[in-house]
Write an enzyme that holds these catalytic residues in place. Structure first.
Site, short mmCIF file in Angstrom:
data_model
loop_
_atom_site.label_atom_id
_atom_site.label_comp_id
_atom_site.label_asym_id
_atom_site.label_seq_id
_atom_site.Cartn_x
_atom_site.Cartn_y
_atom_site.Cartn_z
N ARG A 1 -4.37 -0.88 -5.73
CA ARG A 1 -3.28 -3.01 -5.16
C ARG A 1 -3.89 -3.24 -6.15
NH1 ARG A 1 -6.81 -4.30 0.19
NH2 ARG A 1 -8.30 -4.59 -0.69
N SER B 1 9.57 -43.48 -16.87
CA SER B 1 8.37 -42.45 -16.15
C SER B 1 8.70 -42.54 -14.38
CB SER B 1 6.96 -43.25 -16.61
OG SER B 1 5.95 -42.66 -15.56
N ARG C 1 -2.79 3.78 8.36
CA ARG C 1 -3.11 2.39 7.84
C ARG C 1 -2.35 1.10 8.08
NH1 ARG C 1 -7.52 2.84 4.66
NH2 ARG C 1 -8.18 4.50 4.44
N GLY D 1 7.88 -42.83 -10.71
CA GLY D 1 6.98 -43.10 -9.72
C GLY D 1 7.03 -42.57 -8.22
N THR D 2 6.86 -41.30 -8.65
CA THR D 2 7.27 -40.79 -7.68
C THR D 2 6.41 -40.82 -6.28
OG1 THR D 2 5.98 -38.79 -8.09
CG2 THR D 2 8.10 -38.21 -8.27
N ASN D 3 5.21 -41.49 -6.45
CA ASN D 3 4.59 -42.03 -5.24
C ASN D 3 5.71 -42.89 -4.68
OD1 ASN D 3 2.23 -40.13 -6.24
ND2 ASN D 3 1.51 -41.85 -6.42
N ASP D 4 5.81 -43.99 -4.45
CA ASP D 4 6.99 -45.08 -4.70
C ASP D 4 8.00 -44.61 -4.17
OD1 ASP D 4 5.46 -47.23 -3.59
OD2 ASP D 4 4.58 -47.55 -5.98
N CYS E 1 5.14 -39.74 -13.04
CA CYS E 1 3.42 -39.46 -12.95
C CYS E 1 2.49 -39.39 -11.57
CB CYS E 1 3.24 -41.61 -14.14
SG CYS E 1 4.17 -42.15 -13.16
N HIS F 1 -16.41 -7.34 2.85
CA HIS F 1 -15.09 -8.30 3.72
C HIS F 1 -15.15 -9.36 3.20
CE1 HIS F 1 -13.55 -11.06 6.50
NE2 HIS F 1 -12.10 -10.12 6.46
N TYR G 1 8.57 -34.25 -19.85
CA TYR G 1 6.49 -33.52 -19.44
C TYR G 1 6.05 -35.01 -17.89
CZ TYR G 1 6.36 -40.07 -19.27
OH TYR G 1 6.39 -40.91 -18.94
N ARG H 1 0.49 -49.20 -18.17
CA ARG H 1 1.32 -49.67 -17.03
C ARG H 1 1.09 -51.17 -16.72
NH1 ARG H 1 1.71 -47.47 -10.95
NH2 ARG H 1 -0.25 -48.45 -11.15
N ARG I 1 -3.75 -47.10 -14.76
CA ARG I 1 -3.67 -47.70 -14.20
C ARG I 1 -3.98 -49.34 -14.96
NH1 ARG I 1 -2.25 -43.27 -10.44
NH2 ARG I 1 -1.03 -43.33 -9.51
N LYS J 1 0.96 -1.41 0.63
CA LYS J 1 0.01 -0.06 0.40
C LYS J 1 0.83 1.22 0.37
CE LYS J 1 -3.63 -0.94 2.66
NZ LYS J 1 -4.04 -0.62 4.43
N GLY K 1 -8.00 -6.78 5.18
CA GLY K 1 -9.15 -7.04 6.94
C GLY K 1 -7.90 -7.77 7.54
N MET L 1 -5.40 -7.37 8.91
CA MET L 1 -4.33 -6.08 10.46
C MET L 1 -5.22 -4.86 10.68
SD MET L 1 -0.46 -6.34 9.34
CE MET L 1 -0.51 -5.99 7.40
N GLU M 1 10.82 -45.82 -9.30
CA GLU M 1 10.11 -46.13 -8.70
C GLU M 1 10.91 -47.00 -7.52
OE1 GLU M 1 5.79 -46.55 -8.63
OE2 GLU M 1 6.33 -48.53 -10.17
C1 PEP Z 1 4.08 -43.66 -8.46
O1 PEP Z 1 4.63 -44.52 -7.64
O2 PEP Z 1 4.31 -42.57 -8.35
C2 PEP Z 1 2.68 -43.97 -9.81
C3 PEP Z 1 3.14 -43.57 -10.47
O3 PEP Z 1 2.08 -45.29 -8.80
P1 PEP Z 1 1.19 -45.80 -8.10
O4 PEP Z 1 1.18 -44.48 -7.43
O5 PEP Z 1 0.30 -46.30 -8.58
O6 PEP Z 1 2.12 -47.07 -6.91
MG MG Z 2 3.96 -46.79 -7.85
#
Ligand code: PEP
Ligand code: MG
Length: 923
Positions: free
Chosen positions: A341, A808, A95, A810-813, A876, A457, A896, A619, A563, A24, A104, A106, A789
């Site tokens: 603003r 690919s 102010r 598999g960032t969960n595992d 993925c 508000h 990707y 997969r 899947r 401000k 709102g 502060m 993974e």
């Molecule tokens: C993973 O592990 O990131 C994945 C995409 O496979 P899933 O979640 O099915 O194990």
């Molecule tokens: Mg997995």
């Protein structure tokens, strides 16, 4: 050494330095310096705030008040008024304002400088006694509350009493003498509540007010807000204080006050939008106490000033290249701009305005993309009411933030928070909301108020959060104390279910069905620009033909993860899968797989057709197969019931036999009439099958199933399963190709940790594919790749790439494996505490842990591409839809990301941001 500079006049402050002067304050400096009519003022910096907060004595830094006095002297000179002057008094507003806008959250104090002397000066100056006392009573209450900590209710009690006695319904009906009495009562309230008289010296008032604003930075509201919106000290550290000459919108019918948006914040339409009130102060508009008029009406009421306002709007947009949310006051025919603003708008409006601003030449495409936070686009995928729903709303207000929401009515923010935490969906229903209700907003699905306009508000906060909101529904009489609301003769109680439509403003009883939103043309245009800029492609995780079509609708450039096991879960398919699992021999298993083959083939074909010519990565089966069986507990319970049933069926059987002996003629057709009830074979069969399932479930039981017999390990122990899937995919592709459809199937193997595993599965494919190709007379362009993974796979990436055309992640595992955190349990056991204690900044299952998991990915990409330079690499896991994770994926040169379909628009924009902001990236 020169003393640190803490105080800046609007003429000298650096308009770009929001960290130092707050958003401000910096803007007021900039506005002044570009020649807008801003009331004279100065800024006390955020550095002063930090020094004050960290001072154990809670003193302003040395010299600050001296500089403040110098600045006040300059204001006196510029305005010809005098601070504390009895004749022509200078009054100021005080102010808050930090680097990041926190609407709102502060405190603000208006009319500072009033006391019994200056009050009379003000009355003389304005020739309006009523206005003088009105300003005075407002100041005492606001100062009392904000600076001296006296709760509103102590003042409200007296205010209502005088109003009742005067027989008026609205504040504007109060006369000068009523307001005078209110002011006197308020002074007494302060004396009683604080034990001290109300401060009369304007400089003393100013010093207390500056400290109060600084203190509000650490107040609960502000702290909660910063935590919720992840506002870190790097983004905003401390608040500045803006001291600005008061101008009055309540000096008569040639005065007014209002708020404006340079474009409509609800739709993005290029038309000035806002509200104003004649003869009023700004707080009347913001608090929703009086219902203001639409700004376009000013054209009729004050044509010259309307034209000036349009000029102001044009100047603001052409200077800031961004939609502005500004406050203005007209004092006796002179227009002042009090603040501006960047306007908070909903996603739909942001998108439309972005596209239109490019067409108007106001911004270029890159700027248009960068002005939208990718996460906002999720709002566009909010459900709306089913248009086929024909019931009438019970009442309507103003649609202030789009989207439809259903939930249980709650009448206060604490209840909203409490019930929200229990997982209940609630709608916060209030007469009007105040900043202290903020925790209720977080917990609610939607907000409904009976008062206020689109800039009240409730409206502003809900829009910022992207929550559906209806305001000004004056057909509802809310009684928060009785925890009920009256609509006509219908009484709504706490816990009743309602639905609000933040687009139309309608309110319905009960839960109304909703439908998926459609993509607007503007969104398609904007995301088209994003795709042109981005380097990363955005794929979708989609498992069924319906999902595939939706992914295409959201602009996915293919399917990055199908899947296949999810195809098995449909009701009519599961028994075949169970048959496959229960099979005692390869032949029996093959019989079940033969039944699954045409089903899977037809799904693949439908998906490939929907996607063509985009790629689709299939997969092979991943989860431990016991997941397709009921749990052991359920099977045991079922067996117990079946045994009971067997007893009853046998009872019926012997009853029938007895009846037939006693009365053979009458009971001749009894067996037929009893049907299956008298058939013991059926029960025996069910018992046999359940026992077999239980036995199998026990055999398959694992202590750590996520680290167990799953993924490629299944494909190696039961090759016929993977063979069936590979055949289904090859045949589906071949059928498509024969029909002239341009398909690009890919297949990948889950949970791989050695190159040899990949070779074995590749062996299956090398038998099946040529055979199918020969039979159909086609060549199938099938790519073979691997999920990454398992930590070992990453560390052996160079070898993996010898047998895989793509990776690919598999960032969960991979996150589970890198942290040794169970992905099934960590999130509701210890992760919240880990975040709270700052052991981890984020939940790594939501936002990619770039330092650990990311490092592993980076190594794997590097080694993988050394062995196969054209290796395609994607991600993925769930993190693939998160903008921060996408930035990292861009940075390590992935090809990707693949995320759930509703995240695809977010990811497309985030991928463009990643490219446009790559130079700033630092991990
Ligand atoms: C993973 O592990 O990131 C994945 C995409 O496979 P899933 O979640 O099915 O194990
Ligand atoms: Mg997995």
């Amino acid at each position: 050494m020169a003393a640190q500079k803490f105080v800046y006049s609007f003429h000298e402050g650096d308009g770009k330095n929001k960290q130092l002067l707050g958003g401000k304050g910096a803007n007021l400096c900039e506005m002044t310096q570009i020649g807008l009519n801003v009331p004279p003022g100065f800024v006390i910096s955020t550095e002063a705030c930090l020094a004050y907060i960290s001072d154990p004595e809670h003193q302003l830094p040395a010299g600050v008040m001296d500089r403040v006095r110098e600045q006040i002297a300059q204001l006196e000179q510029a305005t010809g008024k005098r601070f504390g002057g009895g004749d022509n008094p200078l009054l100021v507003s005080v102010r808050s304002g930090s680097a990041i806008s926190m609407p709102g959250m502060m405190d603000t104090i208006l009319n500072l400088g009033l006391n019994s002397d200056t009050l009379h000066g003000l009355i003389k100056q304005s020739g309006n006694e009523r206005f003088g006392y009105d300003s005075y009573r407002r100041f005492i209450q606001l100062f009392g509350k904000v600076a001296l900590g006296v709760a509103d209710e102590h003042f409200d009690e007296h205010f209502e009493e005088v109003k009742r006695r005067a027989g008026v319904a609205v504040d504007i009906g109060l006369k000068a003498e009523d307001l005078k009495e209110i002011s006197e009562r308020f002074l007494t309230v302060v004396q009683q509540q604080t034990g001290k008289p109300f401060p009369t010296d304007p400089y003393e008032q100013l010093e207390i007010a500056i400290k109060a604003v600084f203190n509000s930075w650490m107040g609960r509201r502000a702290v909660d807000y910063r935590r919720e919106f992840h506002i870190t000290p790097e983004m905003a550290n401390g608040t500045a204080v803006n001291v600005v000459t008061m101008v009055f919108g309540n000096l008569g019918n040639d005065s007014a006050t209002g708020v404006g948006f340079t474009r409509n914040p609800g739709t993005g339409e290029n038309l000035m939008f806002g509200e104003y009130l004649v003869n009023a102060q700004g707080e009347d508009v913001v608090a929703g106490i009086r219902t203001p008029k639409p700004i376009l009406e000013l054209e009729k009421e004050m044509p010259r000033l309307y034209r000036e306002l349009v000029e102001l709007r044009d100047k603001l947009e052409s200077h800031y290249h961004e939609i502005q949310d500004f406050e203005f006051t007209i004092e006796k025919g002179v227009l002042y701009c009090l603040q501006t603003r960047n306007g908070k708008m909903n996603a739909q409006a942001m998108v439309r305005a972005s596209v239109e601003m490019v067409r108007e030449g106001l911004v270029d495409r890159d700027q248009a993309l960068l002005r939208i936070n990718p996460t906002m686009l999720e709002q566009l995928l909010f459900p709306r009411l089913d248009p086929n729903y024909k019931r009438e709303p019970i009442t309507a207000g103003i649609g202030a933030s789009p989207g439809a929401a259903s939930g249980l009515i709650v009448f206060d923010a604490d209840t909203a928070e409490r019930r929200g935490k229990l997982g209940e969906k609630v709608i916060l229903v209030r007469e009007e909301t105040k900043p202290e209700d903020i925790h209720g907003f977080f917990a609610a699905q939607g907000i409904l108020t009976s008062r206020g306009g689109k800039t009240s508000h409730a409206a502003v906060v809900a829009r910022g959060m992207g929550k559906p909101c209806v305001v000004g529904a004056d057909g509802i009489h809310v009684d928060s104390r009785a925890r009920s609301a009256l609509v006509g003769d219908k009484v709504l109680h706490e816990g009743d279910v309602i639905t609000i439509d933040g687009g139309s403003g309608a309110l319905y009883l009960g839960a109304v069905p909703t439908v998926e939103p459609e993509f607007s043309d503007e969104l398609a245009t904007l995301l088209g620009w994003a795709d042109e800029v981005a380097k990363l492609k955005v794929m979708a995780n989609a498992d069924t033909p319906v999902d595939a079509r939706r992914a295409v609708k959201y602009g996915a450039m293919g399917i990055g993860l199908c899947r296949t096991e999810r195809m098995f879960n449909a009701q009519e398919r599961l028994p075949i899968v169970v048959e496959m699992i229960l099979a005692d021999s390869v032949e029996e298993r093959q019989q079940a797989l033969d039944k699954l083959l045409p089903i899977q083939r037809s799904d693949f074909k439908e998906m490939l057709t929907a996607l063509a010519p985009r790629p689709m990565t299939v997969r092979l089966l991943d989860p431990p197969i016991h997941e397709f069986l009921p749990t052991e507990q359920r099977l045991q319970d079922e067996l117990a019931s079946l045994h009971q049933l067997r007893g009853s069926v046998h009872g019926v059987e012997s009853l029938v036999a007895t009846l037939k002996v006693l009365h053979p003629e009458q009971n001749a057709g009894l067996d037929d009439r009893l049907g299956i009830l008298g058939d013991t074979h059926l029960v025996e069969e069910a018992i046999g099958r359940t026992e077999a399932m239980l036995k199998k479930a026990r055999t398959l039981r694992e202590v750590n199933p996520m680290l167990g017999h799953r993924g490629v390990r299944l494909g190696i122990t039961y090759p016929e399963i993977y063979r069936m899937q590979l055949r289904a995919l090859c045949e589906a592709a071949a059928e498509c190709i024969k029909e002239g459809i341009d398909v690009h199937p890919e297949v990948m193997v889950p949970n791989v940790c050695t190159k040899r595993e990949l070779e074995i599965v590749k062996g299956y494919l090398d038998e099946i594919k040529p055979e199918v190709e020969k039979r159909y007379g086609v060549t199938i362009p099938l790519k073979y790749g691997t999920m990454m993974e398992v930590v070992r796979a990453c560390l052996r990436a160079g070898h993996m790439a010898e047998n895989a055309a793509f990776f690919s992640f598999g960032t969960n595992d991979l996150t589970q494996a890198t942290f040794s955190f169970s992905r099934e349990d960590a999130e509701n056991k210890f992760l919240p505490l880990y975040n709270e204690k700052k052991i981890l900044d984020h939940n790594p299952f939501e936002v990619l842990d770039v330092k650990g998991v990311g490092r592993l990915m980076w190594i794997a990409v590097d080694w993988g591409r050394k062995s196969r330079p054209d290796l395609k690499v994607g991600v993925c896991g769930e993190q693939a839809g998160h903008p921060e994770s996408i930035r990292f994926c861009h940075h390590i040169d992935l090809n990707y990301v693949s995320c759930s379909a509703p995240r695809v628009p977010v990811a497309r924009l985030a991928a463009a941001h990643a490219k446009l902001r790559e130079a700033e990236y630092d991990w």
